[in-house]
Write a protein that holds these residues in place. Sequence first.
Motif, PDB file in Angstrom:
ATOM      1  N   VAL A   1       6.187  -5.121   2.479  1.00 38.80           N
ATOM      2  CA  VAL A   1       5.098  -4.146   2.386  1.00 38.80           C
ATOM      3  C   VAL A   1       4.298  -4.243   3.677  1.00 38.80           C
ATOM      4  CG1 VAL A   1       3.003  -3.482   1.149  1.00 38.80           C
ATOM      5  CG2 VAL A   1       4.997  -4.293  -0.127  1.00 38.80           C
ATOM      6  N   VAL A   2       4.082  -3.102   4.308  1.00 38.38           N
ATOM      7  CA  VAL A   2       3.342  -3.080   5.574  1.00 38.38           C
ATOM      8  C   VAL A   2       1.955  -2.520   5.321  1.00 38.38           C
ATOM      9  CG1 VAL A   2       3.428  -2.432   8.006  1.00 38.38           C
ATOM     10  CG2 VAL A   2       5.552  -2.526   6.680  1.00 38.38           C
ATOM     11  N   GLY A   3       0.936  -3.367   5.376  1.00 39.10           N
ATOM     12  CA  GLY A   3      -0.444  -2.916   5.191  1.00 39.10           C
ATOM     13  C   GLY A   3      -1.071  -3.496   3.938  1.00 39.10           C
ATOM     14  N   GLY A   4      -2.247  -4.069   4.115  1.00 38.59           N
ATOM     15  CA  GLY A   4      -2.936  -4.736   2.997  1.00 38.59           C
ATOM     16  C   GLY A   4      -4.170  -4.009   2.528  1.00 38.59           C
ATOM     17  N   GLY A   5      -4.056  -2.677   2.337  1.00 39.36           N
ATOM     18  CA  GLY A   5      -5.120  -1.931   1.658  1.00 39.36           C
ATOM     19  C   GLY A   5      -4.731  -1.785   0.192  1.00 39.36           C
ATOM     20  N   SER A   6      -5.372  -0.840  -0.490  1.00 39.16           N
ATOM     21  CA  SER A   6      -5.090  -0.679  -1.912  1.00 39.16           C
ATOM     22  C   SER A   6      -3.630  -0.283  -2.153  1.00 39.16           C
ATOM     23  CB  SER A   6      -6.031   0.365  -2.511  1.00 39.16           C
ATOM     24  OG  SER A   6      -5.669   0.656  -3.821  1.00 39.16           O
ATOM     25  N   ALA A   7      -3.089   0.654  -1.353  1.00 37.49           N
ATOM     26  CA  ALA A   7      -1.692   1.077  -1.571  1.00 37.49           C
ATOM     27  C   ALA A   7      -0.745  -0.103  -1.377  1.00 37.49           C
ATOM     28  CB  ALA A   7      -1.336   2.221  -0.620  1.00 37.49           C
TER      29      ALA A   7
ATOM     30  N   ARG B   1       1.920   1.911  -6.668  1.00 35.53           N
ATOM     31  CA  ARG B   1       2.715   1.259  -7.724  1.00 35.53           C
ATOM     32  C   ARG B   1       4.141   1.810  -7.740  1.00 35.53           C
ATOM     33  NH1 ARG B   1       0.109   1.814 -13.308  1.00 35.53           N
ATOM     34  NH2 ARG B   1       1.669   0.259 -13.866  1.00 35.53           N
ATOM     35  N   LYS B   2       4.230   3.142  -7.644  1.00 43.04           N
ATOM     36  CA  LYS B   2       5.558   3.772  -7.651  1.00 43.04           C
ATOM     37  C   LYS B   2       6.402   3.268  -6.482  1.00 43.04           C
ATOM     38  CE  LYS B   2       5.038   8.057  -9.695  1.00 43.04           C
ATOM     39  NZ  LYS B   2       5.578   7.636 -10.967  1.00 43.04           N
ATOM     40  N   ALA B   3       5.789   3.196  -5.296  1.00 49.98           N
ATOM     41  CA  ALA B   3       6.516   2.748  -4.104  1.00 49.98           C
ATOM     42  C   ALA B   3       7.020   1.319  -4.308  1.00 49.98           C
ATOM     43  CB  ALA B   3       5.607   2.830  -2.877  1.00 49.98           C
TER      44      ALA B   3
END
Length: 568
Positions: A130-136, A555-557
């Motif tokens: 996972v690239v990026g530590g925001g909410s998504a 979540r879907k991703a």
Amino acid sequence: DVNLAKFHSDMGDCQSCHVEGKLKDINKTITDSQTHENAQCRDCHGGYSELANDKLHFDPHTSHLGEINCTSCHTAHAKPELTCNNCHNFEMEMPFANSKAKKKWDGDWNQEQIRKAIERGPVETVDVIVVGGGSAGFNAAISAKEAGANVVLFEKAPYTGGNSMLAAGGINAVGTPQQKKKGIEDKVKWYAEDAMKGGRYQNDPKLVQILAEESAEAVAWLESLGANMDDLKRSGGARVERTHRPSGGASVGPHIIDTLRKAADKRDIPVRVNSRVEKIVLNDDKSIAGVVVHGRHSGYNMVAADSVVLATGGYGMNKQMVAYYRPTMKDMTSSNNVTATGDGVLLAKEIGASMTDIDWVQAHPTIGKDSRILISETVRGVGAIMVNTDGQRFISELTTRDRASDAILKQKDQYAWLVFDEQLVKKKKMVRGYEHLGMLSKANTIEELAKITNMKDLPKTAAAYNKYQAAGKDEAFGREDMPLNLSKPPYYAVKVAPGIHHTMGGVAVDTDANVLNLQSWKMDGLYAAGEVTGGLHGYNRLGGNAIADTVVFGRKAGENAAKFALEK
Ligand code: FAD
Ligand code: MEZ
């Protein structure tokens, strides 16, 4: 030069911060997240609660950033810089610091180093990156892990949170127990219609339908992880109250990010900060091979995985991209975190992904004038009126952002005031924050407020508004909801102007969060969610729909990325 490292080594030795061993071994043991070093800081100095200092006007140890790494600010071998001053202008003492410096997380992407890392081959293999530590990103990582995948999350900044951590207003959802408890009638159909209308019908209706249908589940999921979403209010462009946030009206972003950080930690998901992904690597058959990550200490390395989720956020802080895609906005201020530099767009484009609506950028009408601080839409939602420099209303305060921003830019000096009273301050905790930052003008009567702000017509405007409010009909601008009048001193005003807030366009995705290529075929193993994507919000995003997007599609991703990798 004395710096934090020298100061510590003079008192003891390098081991007071680093693990025991010879210098060359120490260098090998420093992780990009500096986990050991940060634990040492806490061991000697205590945690944030022990460091909290109520004598300080601005206390960085009790900020909305939460309990981030000490080394986010207190860098030891280089001059420390105050993270807070990326957005604020605090005069703050910090040992050995350059208090005026602004941090910048970006540098050049070194293509030669990237090439060498690929040539050396992977140093590590996982199922999902996972690239990026925001909410998504957090929602994707937690969901991938729960689906049984081995997952790692890379975050380029020294702390997680991105724009998500700044979210103020809330998350939109329809059909929640909170709405039922307040007796609010709402429908999935209405949510979808409002989003489409707000987006000038340029949204992808399939994405909108999913957002609406799964929004209540998104709130329930956050609650299951420990969040509180008990307060409800109405956002611009929504026909009913459907924006959920913590009780008492606290800002939603810091609360969600704190919840997600803890949930990831509880599930042993490696969250590696100071780790910027600079390349998505493909196999010869174009399937995903992994990424090249640039770690602060480890340098350039390839990590292999069958699935990658891009959750890198928008490009609101990338001046070059804004100037290219939306030249009319290039000189505007921005409410965004410095991390919003559009990396995901560059990473995905480079390997043939398609972009949707990439030039659609949203201006938020109410950013504190001459600042980067967002005055949340909820201030209008809860009851504030918006007036021009003469103190006259000029549009319904609950209109959509694009319309409100355009209307402000047509007023004299291109700014406006939000005016409210003590009733609103009591309802909205975050307004105390604006007061704390010195952004509010305050007076005991409306006449006095008019005088100190030079808004000559304000008393007349307030009297007329109070009449409309009592009658339940705004005869001037048709504002649909007037929860408060202006009657309880003290009275407040804050100067606002439009600024870059959200980039609606981005990587093209389908309803499973699969990234699409230029032929609109899905790119197997590549997923994206959150502000890096385009299509969901159309020409204009409604307040509260971005956080909903990050949870529903994050979540879907994560789930689909895990499924793909585990079935491969
Ligand atoms: P982000 O939260 O921005 O996270 C992306 C992360 O990826 C960042 O931490 C970044 O550092 C990291 N990253 C980027 N590139 C790389 C790379 N190459 N390698 C590794 N890591 C990388 N929306 C609402 O719905 N409700 C609100 O109340 C609301 N209020 C807002 C208030 C403000 C001030 C702002 C700025 C936005 C607000 N929004 C709100 C919008 C919303 O917060 C964002 O659209 C949303 O949070 C974006 O989430 P995200 O996870 O996609 O990206
Ligand atoms: O969704 C948003 O961006 C939002 C609700 C912002 C705000 O004004 O609080």
